[in-house]
Design an enzyme around this catalytic site. Structure first.
Site, PDB file in Angstrom:
ATOM      1  N   ASP A  53       0.865  -1.186   0.000  1.00 22.87           N
ATOM      2  CA  ASP A  53       0.000   0.000   0.000  1.00 22.87           C
ATOM      3  C   ASP A  53       0.897   1.231   0.000  1.00 22.87           C
ATOM      4  O   ASP A  53       1.563   1.528   0.999  1.00 22.87           O
ATOM      5  CB  ASP A  53      -0.915  -0.007   1.232  1.00 22.87           C
ATOM      6  N   TYR A 143      -6.014  16.567  -9.420  1.00 25.03           N
ATOM      7  CA  TYR A 143      -4.891  15.766  -9.939  1.00 25.03           C
ATOM      8  C   TYR A 143      -3.727  16.670 -10.338  1.00 25.03           C
ATOM      9  O   TYR A 143      -2.580  16.437  -9.949  1.00 25.03           O
ATOM     10  CB  TYR A 143      -5.404  14.972 -11.141  1.00 25.03           C
ATOM     11  N   ILE A 173      -1.186   8.767 -22.575  1.00 23.98           N
ATOM     12  CA  ILE A 173      -0.439   7.594 -23.031  1.00 23.98           C
ATOM     13  C   ILE A 173      -1.383   6.596 -23.710  1.00 23.98           C
ATOM     14  O   ILE A 173      -2.407   6.204 -23.135  1.00 23.98           O
ATOM     15  CB  ILE A 173       0.281   6.903 -21.842  1.00 23.98           C
TER      16      ILE A 173
HETATM   17  N1  LIG Z   1      -1.745   7.063 -18.302  1.00 20.28           N
HETATM   18  C1  LIG Z   1      -1.553   8.321 -18.640  1.00 20.28           C
HETATM   19  O1  LIG Z   1      -1.994   8.765 -19.700  1.00 20.28           O
HETATM   20  C2  LIG Z   1      -0.758   9.236 -17.726  1.00 20.28           C
HETATM   21  C3  LIG Z   1      -0.507  10.559 -18.138  1.00 20.28           C
HETATM   22  C4  LIG Z   1       0.204  11.409 -17.304  1.00 20.28           C
HETATM   23  C5  LIG Z   1       0.712  10.926 -16.086  1.00 20.28           C
HETATM   24  N2  LIG Z   1       0.456   9.641 -15.709  1.00 20.28           N
HETATM   25  C6  LIG Z   1       0.982   9.190 -14.408  1.00 20.28           C
HETATM   26  O2  LIG Z   1       1.664   7.948 -14.530  1.00 20.28           O
HETATM   27  C7  LIG Z   1       1.478   7.155 -13.355  1.00 20.28           C
HETATM   28  C8  LIG Z   1       0.888   5.804 -13.752  1.00 20.28           C
HETATM   29  O3  LIG Z   1      -0.349   6.037 -14.414  1.00 20.28           O
HETATM   30  P1  LIG Z   1      -1.236   4.851 -14.990  1.00 20.28           P
HETATM   31  O4  LIG Z   1      -1.958   5.400 -16.160  1.00 20.28           O
HETATM   32  O5  LIG Z   1      -0.443   3.609 -15.135  1.00 20.28           O
HETATM   33  O6  LIG Z   1      -2.300   4.699 -13.790  1.00 20.28           O
HETATM   34  P2  LIG Z   1      -3.314   3.498 -13.529  1.00 20.28           P
HETATM   35  O7  LIG Z   1      -4.509   4.085 -12.857  1.00 20.28           O
HETATM   36  O8  LIG Z   1      -3.510   2.687 -14.758  1.00 20.28           O
HETATM   37  O9  LIG Z   1      -2.507   2.614 -12.477  1.00 20.28           O
HETATM   38  C9  LIG Z   1      -2.275   3.011 -11.155  1.00 20.28           C
HETATM   39  C10 LIG Z   1      -2.036   1.750 -10.321  1.00 20.28           C
HETATM   40  O10 LIG Z   1      -1.824   2.156  -8.962  1.00 20.28           O
HETATM   41  C11 LIG Z   1      -2.459   1.221  -8.126  1.00 20.28           C
HETATM   42  N3  LIG Z   1      -2.744   1.801  -6.819  1.00 20.28           N
HETATM   43  C12 LIG Z   1      -3.769   2.611  -6.452  1.00 20.28           C
HETATM   44  N4  LIG Z   1      -3.704   2.883  -5.145  1.00 20.28           N
HETATM   45  C13 LIG Z   1      -2.603   2.259  -4.669  1.00 20.28           C
HETATM   46  C14 LIG Z   1      -2.017   2.153  -3.377  1.00 20.28           C
HETATM   47  N5  LIG Z   1      -2.534   2.783  -2.316  1.00 20.28           N
HETATM   48  N6  LIG Z   1      -0.889   1.426  -3.258  1.00 20.28           N
HETATM   49  C15 LIG Z   1      -0.355   0.768  -4.320  1.00 20.28           C
HETATM   50  N7  LIG Z   1      -0.878   0.828  -5.564  1.00 20.28           N
HETATM   51  C16 LIG Z   1      -1.989   1.549  -5.728  1.00 20.28           C
HETATM   52  C17 LIG Z   1      -3.724   0.837  -8.876  1.00 20.28           C
HETATM   53  O11 LIG Z   1      -4.236  -0.398  -8.395  1.00 20.28           O
HETATM   54  C18 LIG Z   1      -3.226   0.787 -10.322  1.00 20.28           C
HETATM   55  O12 LIG Z   1      -2.793  -0.510 -10.662  1.00 20.28           O
HETATM   56  C19 LIG Z   1       0.581   7.999 -12.435  1.00 20.28           C
HETATM   57  O13 LIG Z   1       1.389   8.753 -11.545  1.00 20.28           O
HETATM   58  C20 LIG Z   1      -0.105   8.946 -13.381  1.00 20.28           C
HETATM   59  O14 LIG Z   1      -0.480  10.124 -12.743  1.00 20.28           O
HETATM   60  C21 LIG Z   1      -0.272   8.796 -16.496  1.00 20.28           C
END
Ligand SMILES: NC(=O)c1ccc[n+]([C@@H]2O[C@H](COP(=O)([O-])OP(=O)(O)OC[C@H]3O[C@@H](n4cnc5c(N)ncnc54)[C@H](O)[C@@H]3O)[C@@H](O)[C@H]2O)c1
Length: 316
Positions: A53, A143, A173
């Site tokens: 966590d 956010y 992404i």
């Molecule tokens: N996907 C995009 O387009 C995008 C764009 C800009 C920035 N980001 C950043 O990249 C990072 C990854 O994004 P993503 O798209 O893979 O997000 P996502 O929502 O697909 O994955 C996030 C993961 O974090 C896990 N999670 C949530 N709470 C948690 C906790 N308390 N402890 C451990 N794990 C936990 C979730 O179960 C999930 O698997 C994030 O910081 C996001 O802000 C993503």
């Protein structure tokens, strides 16, 4: 000595692909994937996996000590669209998880941290075209606020405590392996799934909403690239602007129609339109290109080709 890596949030859209990439580079035994639940069985069953966590310092520290981790990629976060529904939860998760990892580095349990920021750090008062690295930043989403203040803390921990933290501002992404997790750019993934399944897509943004985007392979290259660079070359310790391409829903639909001429797109903008309106249309990432030699590869048409090809295989 080989790096011992922990990925937090490894079941998510980016964390899952990063896990496979890092395992192929550093060896399965050196890369521990972790998440709050077993939500991605490909990740859970394909190598070392722990329930961690990110909001619980002791939980992260126990895992770091158990596997003698030196490098953490913190990918757990609540994204832009979901964050507007649960603002306090987004603030809590995004900030607490970052402090936990930065404090582990400050206390020398780990040596290196990757933490992603986002184009959501920008707001409606930011210049929208070719947005510079240093500019007005007044984000209007929870956010975006967590990412902006997170960047300040990263730079602070680098300056005050010499924490080797590296960060990039990801654009939207686009990927085919794992579905996106509640962001404003999710349409650019959903559209390919719907094009193949139903030949039509109802888009939650207007046709002319231009946003910065990137193919997953490029995002992973950037992530690995900044982490492998010499510490001296990383001159920005808040977060680097990062860009590949920018397009509108109308343009992505036209790119899909080249392969599926019968594909139809309609537009039903919802609350996410306001979020998209507050973000840049395109990004100037010249510092990343100069400092650690970042280069993107995938154009919109190349992304479309890959997405349709890979998803078609998946569905059939
Ligand atoms: N996907 C995009 O387009 C995008 C764009 C800009 C920035 N980001 C950043 O990249 C990072 C990854 O994004 P993503 O798209 O893979 O997000 P996502 O929502 O697909 O994955 C996030 C993961 O974090 C896990 N999670 C949530 N709470 C948690 C906790 N308390 N402890 C451990 N794990 C936990 C979730 O179960 C999930 O698997 C994030 O910081 C996001 O802000 C993503």
């Amino acid at each position: 000595m080989n790096s011992k890596i922990l990925i937090i949030g490894a079941c998510g859209q980016i964390g899952s692909e990063l896990t496979f990439r890092l395992r192929s580079q550093y060896g399965d035994e050196n890369v521990v994937a972790s998440d709050i639940s077993y939500s991605n069985l490909d990740i859970v069953n394909s190598g070392l996996f722990e329930i961690v966590d990110a909001k619980d310092y002791a939980s992260v520290k126990t895992c770091v000590e158990k596997f003698k981790i030196d490098t953490v990629y913190l990918m757990a976060a609540m994204l832009s669209a979901t964050g507007e529904k649960y603002p306090m939860e987004a603030w809590d998760l995004n900030m607490t998880s970052l402090f936990n990892v930065l404090n582990l580095a400050k206390a020398n349990f780990i040596k290196k941290v990757f933490w992603p920021s986002s184009i959501a750090v920008f707001g409606p008062t930011t210049p929208t075209d070719y947005t510079p690295q240093y500019t007005i930043m007044e984000p209007t989403t929870v956010y975006g606020m967590t990412k902006q203040v997170g960047e300040r803390w990263c730079e602070y921990y680098f300056n005050k405590f010499n924490v080797d933290v590296r960060s990039i501002r990801y654009p939207g992404i686009i990927s085919w392996k794992t579905l996106p997790g509640g962001g404003t750019t999710d349409y650019a993934v959903e559209i390919y799934h719907e094009a193949l399944k139903n030949k039509k897509y109802s888009c939650f943004l207007k046709e002319d909403t231009k946003l910065p985007m990137m193919f997953m392979d490029d995002a992973i290259e950037a992530t690995v690239g900044i982490m492998m660079a010499d510490p001296e070359s990383i001159k920005i310790r808040s977060s680097y602007n990062l860009a590949a391409i920018s397009f509108t829903p109308k343009e992505i639909a036209a790119s899909i129609k080249k392969h599926l001429p019968e594909f139809e797109i309609t537009y039903q903008p919802d609350y996410r339109q306001d979020i998209a309106n507050s973000w840049p249309k395109s990004i100037n990432d010249s510092y990343a290109r100069q400092d650690w030699k970042w280069k993107h590869k995938f154009s919109l048409d190349a992304i479309t080709e890959q997405m349709l090809f890979q998803l078609d295989k998946k569905y059939n």
